[in-house]
Design a protein around this motif. Structure first.
Motif, PDB file in Angstrom:
ATOM      1  N   LEU A  15     132.130  12.874  84.787  1.00 64.05           N
ATOM      2  CA  LEU A  15     131.484  13.197  83.519  1.00 64.05           C
ATOM      3  C   LEU A  15     130.958  14.626  83.512  1.00 64.05           C
ATOM      4  N   LEU A  16     130.389  15.064  84.607  1.00 65.93           N
ATOM      5  CA  LEU A  16     129.893  16.438  84.675  1.00 65.93           C
ATOM      6  C   LEU A  16     131.044  17.433  84.571  1.00 65.93           C
ATOM      7  N   ALA A  17     132.200  17.117  85.150  1.00 62.47           N
ATOM      8  CA  ALA A  17     133.373  17.994  85.037  1.00 62.47           C
ATOM      9  C   ALA A  17     133.836  18.077  83.580  1.00 62.47           C
ATOM     10  N   VAL A  18     133.800  16.960  82.875  1.00 67.84           N
ATOM     11  CA  VAL A  18     134.144  16.972  81.445  1.00 67.84           C
ATOM     12  C   VAL A  18     133.158  17.858  80.688  1.00 67.84           C
ATOM     13  N   CYS A  19     131.873  17.685  80.969  1.00 63.68           N
ATOM     14  CA  CYS A  19     130.834  18.405  80.234  1.00 63.68           C
ATOM     15  C   CYS A  19     130.762  19.884  80.606  1.00 63.68           C
ATOM     16  N   GLU A  20     131.278  20.237  81.761  1.00 64.58           N
ATOM     17  CA  GLU A  20     131.290  21.649  82.166  1.00 64.58           C
ATOM     18  C   GLU A  20     132.160  22.490  81.221  1.00 64.58           C
ATOM     19  N   LYS A  21     133.101  21.849  80.549  1.00 65.95           N
ATOM     20  CA  LYS A  21     134.006  22.547  79.626  1.00 65.95           C
ATOM     21  C   LYS A  21     133.404  22.684  78.221  1.00 65.95           C
ATOM     22  N   LEU A  22     132.264  22.076  77.994  1.00 69.88           N
ATOM     23  CA  LEU A  22     131.653  22.110  76.664  1.00 69.88           C
ATOM     24  C   LEU A  22     130.916  23.424  76.427  1.00 69.88           C
ATOM     25  N   SER A  23     130.827  23.808  75.181  1.00 74.26           N
ATOM     26  CA  SER A  23     130.056  25.000  74.809  1.00 74.26           C
ATOM     27  C   SER A  23     128.562  24.658  74.843  1.00 74.26           C
ATOM     28  N   ASP A  24     127.731  25.693  74.797  1.00 76.22           N
ATOM     29  CA  ASP A  24     126.281  25.467  74.736  1.00 76.22           C
ATOM     30  C   ASP A  24     125.916  24.645  73.503  1.00 76.22           C
ATOM     31  N   GLU A  25     126.611  24.888  72.405  1.00 73.60           N
ATOM     32  CA  GLU A  25     126.339  24.125  71.175  1.00 73.60           C
ATOM     33  C   GLU A  25     126.718  22.657  71.354  1.00 73.60           C
ATOM     34  N   GLN A  26     127.851  22.400  72.000  1.00 69.90           N
ATOM     35  CA  GLN A  26     128.269  21.008  72.220  1.00 69.90           C
ATOM     36  C   GLN A  26     127.309  20.283  73.161  1.00 69.90           C
ATOM     37  N   LEU A  27     126.729  20.989  74.118  1.00 69.73           N
ATOM     38  CA  LEU A  27     125.765  20.364  75.023  1.00 69.73           C
ATOM     39  C   LEU A  27     124.501  19.924  74.291  1.00 69.73           C
ATOM     40  N   GLN A  28     124.301  20.411  73.080  1.00 70.73           N
ATOM     41  CA  GLN A  28     123.136  20.028  72.281  1.00 70.73           C
ATOM     42  C   GLN A  28     123.443  18.902  71.300  1.00 70.73           C
ATOM     43  N   LEU A  29     124.673  18.387  71.340  1.00 68.15           N
ATOM     44  CA  LEU A  29     125.036  17.275  70.463  1.00 68.15           C
ATOM     45  C   LEU A  29     124.307  16.008  70.874  1.00 68.15           C
ATOM     46  N   THR A  30     124.120  15.120  69.917  1.00 68.76           N
ATOM     47  CA  THR A  30     123.532  13.811  70.167  1.00 68.76           C
ATOM     48  C   THR A  30     124.205  12.810  69.235  1.00 68.76           C
ATOM     49  N   ALA A  31     123.826  11.566  69.337  1.00 72.96           N
ATOM     50  CA  ALA A  31     124.346  10.508  68.472  1.00 72.96           C
ATOM     51  C   ALA A  31     123.264   9.434  68.352  1.00 72.96           C
ATOM     52  N   PRO A  32     123.291   8.676  67.273  1.00 73.10           N
ATOM     53  CA  PRO A  32     122.294   7.612  67.103  1.00 73.10           C
ATOM     54  C   PRO A  32     122.317   6.624  68.274  1.00 73.10           C
ATOM     55  N   GLY A  33     121.128   6.243  68.699  1.00 76.82           N
ATOM     56  CA  GLY A  33     121.009   5.220  69.734  1.00 76.82           C
ATOM     57  C   GLY A  33     121.131   5.719  71.159  1.00 76.82           C
ATOM     58  N   THR A  34     121.182   7.038  71.360  1.00 72.95           N
ATOM     59  CA  THR A  34     121.308   7.582  72.708  1.00 72.95           C
ATOM     60  C   THR A  34     119.995   8.223  73.149  1.00 72.95           C
ATOM     61  N   TYR A  35     119.935   8.621  74.398  1.00 72.39           N
ATOM     62  CA  TYR A  35     118.716   9.188  74.988  1.00 72.39           C
ATOM     63  C   TYR A  35     118.284  10.479  74.321  1.00 72.39           C
ATOM     64  N   GLY A  36     119.229  11.364  74.080  1.00 73.53           N
ATOM     65  CA  GLY A  36     118.939  12.686  73.515  1.00 73.53           C
ATOM     66  C   GLY A  36     120.212  13.500  73.496  1.00 73.53           C
ATOM     67  N   THR A  37     120.089  14.794  73.657  1.00 80.35           N
ATOM     68  CA  THR A  37     121.276  15.646  73.695  1.00 80.35           C
ATOM     69  C   THR A  37     122.062  15.385  74.984  1.00 80.35           C
ATOM     70  N   ILE A 139     135.167  14.077  71.015  1.00 85.50           N
ATOM     71  CA  ILE A 139     135.468  14.859  72.219  1.00 85.50           C
ATOM     72  C   ILE A 139     135.973  13.902  73.297  1.00 85.50           C
ATOM     73  N   PRO A 140     137.208  14.073  73.760  1.00 83.04           N
ATOM     74  CA  PRO A 140     137.747  13.160  74.777  1.00 83.04           C
ATOM     75  C   PRO A 140     137.059  13.346  76.130  1.00 83.04           C
ATOM     76  N   TYR A 141     136.922  12.238  76.863  1.00 88.46           N
ATOM     77  CA  TYR A 141     136.275  12.307  78.172  1.00 88.46           C
ATOM     78  C   TYR A 141     137.051  11.565  79.257  1.00 88.46           C
ATOM     79  N   GLY A 142     138.211  11.025  78.914  1.00 89.81           N
ATOM     80  CA  GLY A 142     139.032  10.366  79.927  1.00 89.81           C
ATOM     81  C   GLY A 142     138.475   9.014  80.340  1.00 89.81           C
ATOM     82  N   ASP A 143     139.147   8.408  81.286  1.00 89.03           N
ATOM     83  CA  ASP A 143     138.730   7.101  81.792  1.00 89.03           C
ATOM     84  C   ASP A 143     137.752   7.269  82.945  1.00 89.03           C
ATOM     85  N   MET A 144     136.662   6.511  82.888  1.00 89.73           N
ATOM     86  CA  MET A 144     135.652   6.554  83.938  1.00 89.73           C
ATOM     87  C   MET A 144     135.295   5.173  84.457  1.00 89.73           C
ATOM     88  N   ASP A 145     136.060   4.172  84.079  1.00 90.67           N
ATOM     89  CA  ASP A 145     135.712   2.832  84.534  1.00 90.67           C
ATOM     90  C   ASP A 145     136.102   2.658  86.002  1.00 90.67           C
TER      91      ASP A 145
END
Length: 163
Positions: A15-37, A139-145
């Motif tokens: 997951l961190l490898a997926v998120c390393e490719k995100l922009s600073d703006e994308q790292l500030q995204l959130t969604a209803p029902g989640t912890y935060g950004t 934003i795709p994140y691949g399989d992590m199961d």
């Protein structure tokens, strides 16, 4: 239990490898029902893992959510170290051991098994939050199961079909 923590470390790193490719703006995204950004959730996840490790007698330095966001690369390094240390701590756990754990609301004596399960659950819960945010924003994140972990580590090998 050791394999569960190997998966835990692998999933965090994925997951961190997926998120390393995100922009600073994308790292500030959130969604209803989640912890935060995304950034806040990942920082919380790694900081909490270090607290669990510390409570279990590990030596990882204490890093908290109050620290400035260090970036994904730094979180990945911290998560890799604490993931390795958690695997080692779990290897050494014997029987019905307990530890004293200090929380904001006071100290408790807790069975190490409960603390270990909480560390696994907490990581799983917050990885799910980040994946929910990623999915919500397309934003795709691949399989992590666990099946993906098995394939990635060679623990799950397809058997060729017989002719």
């Amino acid at each position: 239990m050791i394999e569960a923590f190997r998966y835990h470390k692998w999933a965090n790193q994925h997951l961190l490898a997926v998120c390393e490719k995100l922009s600073d703006e994308q790292l500030q995204l959130t969604a209803p029902g989640t912890y935060g950004t995304i950034a806040a959730t990942l920082q919380h996840m790694v900081a909490a893992e270090q607290r669990y490790l510390w409570r279990l007698g590990g030596s990882e330095g204490r890093f908290t959510e109050r620290h400035k966001f260090p970036g994904i690369a730094a979180l990945s390094q911290k998560a890799a170290r604490s993931g390795d240390q958690l695997i080692e701590v779990v290897r050494r756990i014997k029987g019905d051991a307990t530890v004293e754990a200090k929380f904001r609301r006071g100290a408790v004596e807790i069975h190490v098994g409960v603390l270990v399960i909480q560390a696994l659950h907490h990581g799983n819960d917050h990885r799910t939050h980040v994946c929910t945010i990623l999915g919500y924003h397309g934003i795709p994140y691949g399989d992590m199961d666990v099946w993906a972990y098995g394939e990635a580590t060679g623990a799950l090998v397809p058997i060729p079909a017989k002719a």
